[in-house]
Structure formats: C-alpha cells, structure tokens
Design a protein around this motif. Structure first.
Motif, PDB file in Angstrom:
ATOM      1  N   ILE A 132       0.759  -1.182   0.089  1.00 51.31           N
ATOM      2  CA  ILE A 132      -0.108  -0.113  -0.040  1.00 51.31           C
ATOM      3  C   ILE A 132       0.759   1.092   0.064  1.00 51.31           C
ATOM      4  O   ILE A 132       1.796   1.160   0.362  1.00 51.31           O
ATOM      5  N   HIS A 133       0.474   2.248  -0.520  1.00 51.64           N
ATOM      6  CA  HIS A 133       0.966   3.839  -0.479  1.00 51.64           C
ATOM      7  C   HIS A 133       1.336   4.233   0.735  1.00 51.64           C
ATOM      8  O   HIS A 133       0.511   4.806   1.411  1.00 51.64           O
ATOM      9  N   GLN A 134       2.804   4.262   1.206  1.00 49.87           N
ATOM     10  CA  GLN A 134       3.073   4.739   2.404  1.00 49.87           C
ATOM     11  C   GLN A 134       4.501   5.332   2.209  1.00 49.87           C
ATOM     12  O   GLN A 134       5.613   4.833   2.577  1.00 49.87           O
ATOM     13  N   PRO A 135       4.619   6.629   1.402  1.00 51.83           N
ATOM     14  CA  PRO A 135       5.920   7.217   0.997  1.00 51.83           C
ATOM     15  C   PRO A 135       6.812   7.545   2.139  1.00 51.83           C
ATOM     16  O   PRO A 135       7.908   7.665   2.129  1.00 51.83           O
ATOM     17  N   GLU A 136       6.149   7.745   3.565  1.00 46.83           N
ATOM     18  CA  GLU A 136       7.003   8.099   4.627  1.00 46.83           C
ATOM     19  C   GLU A 136       7.676   7.066   5.224  1.00 46.83           C
ATOM     20  O   GLU A 136       8.472   7.218   6.176  1.00 46.83           O
ATOM     21  N   ARG A 137       7.153   5.786   4.944  1.00 50.05           N
ATOM     22  CA  ARG A 137       7.899   4.778   5.524  1.00 50.05           C
ATOM     23  C   ARG A 137       8.871   4.054   4.472  1.00 50.05           C
ATOM     24  O   ARG A 137       8.622   3.638   3.509  1.00 50.05           O
ATOM     25  N   ALA A 310      -5.445  18.548  -2.414  1.00 50.13           N
ATOM     26  CA  ALA A 310      -5.030  17.333  -3.005  1.00 50.13           C
ATOM     27  C   ALA A 310      -5.587  16.010  -2.852  1.00 50.13           C
ATOM     28  O   ALA A 310      -5.955  15.317  -3.753  1.00 50.13           O
ATOM     29  N   SER A 311      -5.664  15.724  -1.628  1.00 53.46           N
ATOM     30  CA  SER A 311      -6.495  14.282  -1.012  1.00 53.46           C
ATOM     31  C   SER A 311      -7.957  14.332  -1.533  1.00 53.46           C
ATOM     32  O   SER A 311      -8.319  13.330  -1.860  1.00 53.46           O
ATOM     33  N   MET A 312      -8.685  15.485  -1.280  1.00 55.80           N
ATOM     34  CA  MET A 312      -9.817  15.660  -1.435  1.00 55.80           C
ATOM     35  C   MET A 312     -10.112  15.403  -3.185  1.00 55.80           C
ATOM     36  O   MET A 312     -10.815  14.590  -3.540  1.00 55.80           O
ATOM     37  N   THR A 313      -9.342  15.844  -4.100  1.00 58.77           N
ATOM     38  CA  THR A 313      -9.365  15.855  -5.260  1.00 58.77           C
ATOM     39  C   THR A 313      -8.865  14.328  -5.837  1.00 58.77           C
ATOM     40  O   THR A 313      -9.947  13.848  -6.723  1.00 58.77           O
ATOM     41  N   LYS A 314      -7.914  13.817  -5.447  1.00 63.58           N
ATOM     42  CA  LYS A 314      -7.769  12.474  -5.508  1.00 63.58           C
ATOM     43  C   LYS A 314      -8.784  11.353  -5.247  1.00 63.58           C
ATOM     44  O   LYS A 314      -9.034  10.597  -5.861  1.00 63.58           O
ATOM     45  N   ALA A 315      -9.296  11.548  -4.047  1.00 64.95           N
ATOM     46  CA  ALA A 315     -10.255  10.558  -3.540  1.00 64.95           C
ATOM     47  C   ALA A 315     -11.767  10.642  -4.292  1.00 64.95           C
ATOM     48  O   ALA A 315     -12.116   9.510  -4.651  1.00 64.95           O
ATOM     49  N   LYS A 316     -12.054  12.047  -4.489  1.00 64.24           N
ATOM     50  CA  LYS A 316     -13.265  12.167  -5.307  1.00 64.24           C
ATOM     51  C   LYS A 316     -13.207  11.992  -6.712  1.00 64.24           C
ATOM     52  O   LYS A 316     -14.269  11.340  -7.346  1.00 64.24           O
ATOM     53  N   LEU A 317     -12.047  12.104  -7.721  1.00 68.10           N
ATOM     54  CA  LEU A 317     -12.061  11.686  -8.871  1.00 68.10           C
ATOM     55  C   LEU A 317     -11.848  10.317  -9.013  1.00 68.10           C
ATOM     56  O   LEU A 317     -12.309   9.605  -9.958  1.00 68.10           O
ATOM     57  N   SER A 318     -11.155   9.595  -8.117  1.00 66.41           N
ATOM     58  CA  SER A 318     -11.137   8.236  -8.068  1.00 66.41           C
ATOM     59  C   SER A 318     -12.456   7.457  -8.001  1.00 66.41           C
ATOM     60  O   SER A 318     -12.905   6.517  -8.665  1.00 66.41           O
ATOM     61  N   LEU A 353      -5.298   4.039 -12.028  1.00 70.00           N
ATOM     62  CA  LEU A 353      -5.244   5.538 -11.907  1.00 70.00           C
ATOM     63  C   LEU A 353      -5.617   5.878 -10.291  1.00 70.00           C
ATOM     64  O   LEU A 353      -5.149   6.847  -9.652  1.00 70.00           O
ATOM     65  N   GLU A 354      -6.686   5.091 -10.096  1.00 71.86           N
ATOM     66  CA  GLU A 354      -7.070   4.966  -8.626  1.00 71.86           C
ATOM     67  C   GLU A 354      -6.036   4.574  -7.628  1.00 71.86           C
ATOM     68  O   GLU A 354      -6.160   5.471  -6.464  1.00 71.86           O
ATOM     69  N   SER A 355      -5.199   3.737  -7.797  1.00 65.75           N
ATOM     70  CA  SER A 355      -4.493   3.196  -7.060  1.00 65.75           C
ATOM     71  C   SER A 355      -3.025   3.857  -6.703  1.00 65.75           C
ATOM     72  O   SER A 355      -2.149   3.756  -5.708  1.00 65.75           O
ATOM     73  N   ILE A 356      -2.578   4.478  -7.939  1.00 63.60           N
ATOM     74  CA  ILE A 356      -1.210   5.120  -7.745  1.00 63.60           C
ATOM     75  C   ILE A 356      -1.291   6.181  -6.940  1.00 63.60           C
ATOM     76  O   ILE A 356      -2.099   7.079  -6.813  1.00 63.60           O
ATOM     77  N   TYR A 357      -0.010   6.326  -6.145  1.00 65.95           N
ATOM     78  CA  TYR A 357      -0.025   7.688  -5.047  1.00 65.95           C
ATOM     79  C   TYR A 357      -1.167   7.720  -4.213  1.00 65.95           C
ATOM     80  O   TYR A 357      -1.636   8.747  -3.743  1.00 65.95           O
ATOM     81  N   GLY A 358      -1.561   6.597  -3.934  1.00 66.39           N
ATOM     82  CA  GLY A 358      -2.674   6.464  -2.855  1.00 66.39           C
ATOM     83  C   GLY A 358      -4.218   6.295  -3.456  1.00 66.39           C
ATOM     84  O   GLY A 358      -4.508   7.136  -4.207  1.00 66.39           O
ATOM     85  N   ARG A 360      -8.436   5.800  -2.829  1.00 62.40           N
ATOM     86  CA  ARG A 360      -9.547   6.850  -2.372  1.00 62.40           C
ATOM     87  C   ARG A 360      -9.531   6.679  -0.948  1.00 62.40           C
ATOM     88  O   ARG A 360      -9.721   7.511  -0.011  1.00 62.40           O
ATOM     89  N   TYR A 361      -9.321   5.381  -0.336  1.00 61.44           N
ATOM     90  CA  TYR A 361      -9.421   5.196   1.038  1.00 61.44           C
ATOM     91  C   TYR A 361      -8.137   6.043   1.716  1.00 61.44           C
ATOM     92  O   TYR A 361      -8.074   6.580   2.920  1.00 61.44           O
ATOM     93  N   PHE A 362      -6.827   5.848   1.197  1.00 59.50           N
ATOM     94  CA  PHE A 362      -6.016   6.556   1.905  1.00 59.50           C
ATOM     95  C   PHE A 362      -5.957   8.043   1.852  1.00 59.50           C
ATOM     96  O   PHE A 362      -5.925   8.607   2.803  1.00 59.50           O
ATOM     97  N   HIS A 363      -6.649   8.589   0.816  1.00 58.12           N
ATOM     98  CA  HIS A 363      -6.761  10.057   0.811  1.00 58.12           C
ATOM     99  C   HIS A 363      -7.811  10.502   1.745  1.00 58.12           C
ATOM    100  O   HIS A 363      -7.774  11.519   2.130  1.00 58.12           O
ATOM    101  N   LEU A 364      -8.914   9.602   1.705  1.00 55.42           N
ATOM    102  CA  LEU A 364     -10.142   9.961   2.596  1.00 55.42           C
ATOM    103  C   LEU A 364      -9.425  10.119   4.113  1.00 55.42           C
ATOM    104  O   LEU A 364      -9.723  10.965   4.973  1.00 55.42           O
ATOM    105  N   ASP A 365      -8.641   8.855   4.589  1.00 53.50           N
ATOM    106  CA  ASP A 365      -8.196   8.899   5.743  1.00 53.50           C
ATOM    107  C   ASP A 365      -7.044  10.024   5.751  1.00 53.50           C
ATOM    108  O   ASP A 365      -7.032  10.752   7.016  1.00 53.50           O
ATOM    109  N   ARG A 366      -6.303  10.374   5.065  1.00 51.50           N
ATOM    110  CA  ARG A 366      -5.355  11.601   5.243  1.00 51.50           C
ATOM    111  C   ARG A 366      -6.203  12.970   4.973  1.00 51.50           C
ATOM    112  O   ARG A 366      -5.603  14.000   6.045  1.00 51.50           O
TER     113      ARG A 366
END
Length: 373
Positions: A132-137, A310-318, A353-358, A360-366
């Motif tokens: 899963i997308h965890q760039p900080e780890r 940014a997260s709202m945009t990625k989550a909504k468009l996904s 496209l939904e899955s790359i760089y997080g 929708r669930y990653f971005h909803l949580d973020r």
C-alpha cells in the motif's frame, strides 16, 4: 480566480484533443498490447509529444521549457485520459520535472531538463516499498561514504521504472528522509519489469550498495520529506486530471449508446431508471471539473498546495471515474464485457489511476487526519 480556462488554455486543450484523437485513439492502445510492446508506450508517439512541447510544459524557460504551469499539464493529461493514451507524462513530465524544479540545483536542472524537453530522458519517482502507498515509511537507506553515499534498498510499483533513465529515490539518511538522483545504468541497480492491468507497465527496482556522488543529493540532506510530499500532491492532482478525462469520455460514450440501443422498440435511454443514473453521474462529473481545475490553479499559485485539497481531489476523482466506468459497463450490458468493445479499457485504466500514489481510502483517511478527526 474564476474556474474557467483562458483563451490560451482553450487553444491548448483543442490542440491536445485533436492530436490525441488522430494519433493515439484507443486502437493505438490495442496495437501496443497485441504487438507485445514491452515499453508500454510508443517511443515514436512520445517523440511527437515532445515536438508538441508537452514534456516542456513545467520546465522553466531557462532550461528550454515553456514554463506554462500545472494547469496546462492538467489540460493535456485530461485529454490523454479521454483516449487512454499510454505515455511517460505522469512519471517524467510531471513527477520528475516537479521534483527537479522544486529541489534541484542549477547544475542538476541543466544536466537533465533540456533532454527531458526533447523527449530523450525519462525520469520517474521511486518512493513506495510496500503493498500500500506509504511514502513516509522507507527501509531504503543511503549511508555516507568517502565519495558520497551508498544506497541500498528496494522500491516497488515504480511507474515507468522499466524505461526510466534516472530514478528519483527516497531513502533514510540518519535523522530524516532524503532524495537522490540515481542513473538506471549505475552499478548495483537492477530493474524487474512487470505488466499492469491497463496494458502499461511498471517495475520493482533494487539498489544494491549503489555508489552515488555527493552531487546526486536532490535538495537538502534529511529534508526530502517536504519535497516528496509536494511532488506527490502535484502528481496526485495530475492523475486526477487524467481520471477526469476518462470519466467524461466514458460517460459520453455511454450516453450515445443509450440513445442508439433499442429494447421493446424504444431507445433504452428513454427508461427513467437509466435516466436517473445518468443524471446523477453527470452531476458528479461536473463537480469534479471544478475540483480539478481549482486544484491545478492552486498548484500554479504563489502559495503551497493544500494537502487537504490534493487528497480531496484524488479521492473524489477516483470514486467518480470508477463509478463512470462501472456504470458504463452495466448500461452496455453483455457487450460491455467483451474485448471487442472499448468500454472495458476505461475501467482497467481507472483502476490503475485510482491506486497510484494513494487510493481513495488512503486519501479519505489523510483528509480526515488533516481536518483533525
């Protein structure tokens, strides 16, 4: 700023749409798939895109670019989403260029950006190591050596990693995360290509004690997290723009089918249940148009990009693109599931496209965390 395109942006949109519909319709994607093309995109078409100036959109003028801004890049990505055109736009022209312009020295930019403009050099961001997308780890580490750094670790799901000439790699450097420019030809770099659902390709990349000069450090030592966050948010918005183009195209194709397909002697588009579903989807797509354009304009503004936006945009468009593609398949019925029909390609690309760089669930949580929930 008004949520409308100016005259120059409208001209860019028309030019991109005409070019892609003529040179890269979905039949082009089929041809790449059926020919067994291992790059996942056409080098010839990429050279033509370079002639159009697309890799140069974000490159500053002093390095041979156009300096046209993220809104211009978003316009091109939106049109490429309509035709599902495979290309290194996201990995090179957006992610790679954003990282260099944000943190690169004048020497680094002068070395790489002019060849990006001409389409000769491909860049990509290597920041994920988990399923899963965890760039900080990051478990990838860069240890100081006499001549620079020793880089060791493994990155997964690297977009266009199998064709990249230079990787932008995140690694731990003691008290923080740092970014490094790593040539694909460096000793100790090994690339494992794999195909993905939508006929594109990605790679897992291993770095085995790769010796890097001090000049390979991109930005400040231990200061890479802030740059990485900024670059990732820009790419997330770019992917959202592509999702927007995909959603619009698949919706328009579905509307056309509803008007043509007849059942019980009348077009199925006259059935109220289908009208309600189409009307709801239309409203969602219209809202997404404003959201993407706003996010692109903020990227071009004087301040920093808002992570919430940014997260709202990625989550909504996904969510919306996924809904548009699945509704299209359902409304087309059995024919929508066949390979002879194009609709299925939209769902496959939407899923990637939904899955790359997080996702929708990653971005909803973020987004929730940013809001203090």
């Amino acid at each position: 700023m008004a949520l409308v395109l100016n005259e120059e942006q409208v001209m860019l949109k028309d030019a991109a749409r005409n070019f892609l519909r003529e040179r890269a319709p979905i039949s082009h994607l089929r041809e790449l798939r059926d020919s067994g093309n291992t790059d996942g995109f056409s080098r010839e078409l990429w050279a033509e895109m370079a002639d159009m100036g697309w890799p140069a959109i974000l490159v500053p003028e002093e390095h041979g670019g156009l300096g046209y801004g993220y809104t211009g890049m978003g316009i091109v990505l939106e049109e490429s989403g309509r035709t599902l055109t495979p290309s290194p736009l996201l990995s090179t022209a957006l992610a790679g260029v954003s990282a260099l312009t944000a943190a690169g020295t004048s020497e680094q930019c002068a070395e790489l950006l002019p060849s990006v403009v001409t389409g000769e050099t491909l860049l990509t961001l290597a920041c994920d190591e988990h399923s899963i997308h965890q760039p900080e780890r990051s478990e990838t580490r860069a240890e100081a050596s006499d001549s620079g750094f020793r880089l060791s670790g493994r990155k997964t799901a690297v977009l266009d990693g199998h064709v990249a000439d230079t990787f932008i790699v995140s690694a731990l450097t003691g008290s923080g995360l740092s970014l490094f420019l790593v040539p694909a030809t460096a000793e100790g770099v090994s690339v494992e290509r794999y195909p993905v659902l939508d006929t594109h390709a990605a790679a897992n990349v291993t770095f085995d004690r790769v010796l890097l000069p001090a000049s390979s450090l991109l930005g400040d030592l231990n200061g890479g997290q802030a740059v990485l966050d900024k670059v990732l948010d820009a790419v997330r918005i770019g992917a959202s723009a592509e999702l927007l183009g995909l959603a619009q195209e698949v919706f328009e194709r579905t509307l056309g089918y509803l008007k043509e397909r007849k059942q019980f002697g009348v077009p199925i588009g006259s059935f109220q249940a289908l009208q309600h579903r189409a009307a709801h989807l239309f409203g969602e797509i219209e809202m997404c148009k404003s959201l993407v354009l706003k996010a692109l304009q903020v990227l071009d503004g004087p301040g920093e990009i808002d992570p919430q936006l940014a997260s709202m945009t990625k989550a909504k468009l996904s969510e919306t693109a996924h809904k548009a593609a699945t509704e299209a398949i359902q409304m087309h019925g059995g024919i929508g599931m066949t390979d002879d029909f194009d609709i299925g390609f939209f769902l496959k690309r939407a899923r990637i496209l939904e899955s790359i760089y997080g996702d929708r669930y990653f971005h909803l949580d973020r987004f929730a965390r940013q809001r203090g929930y």
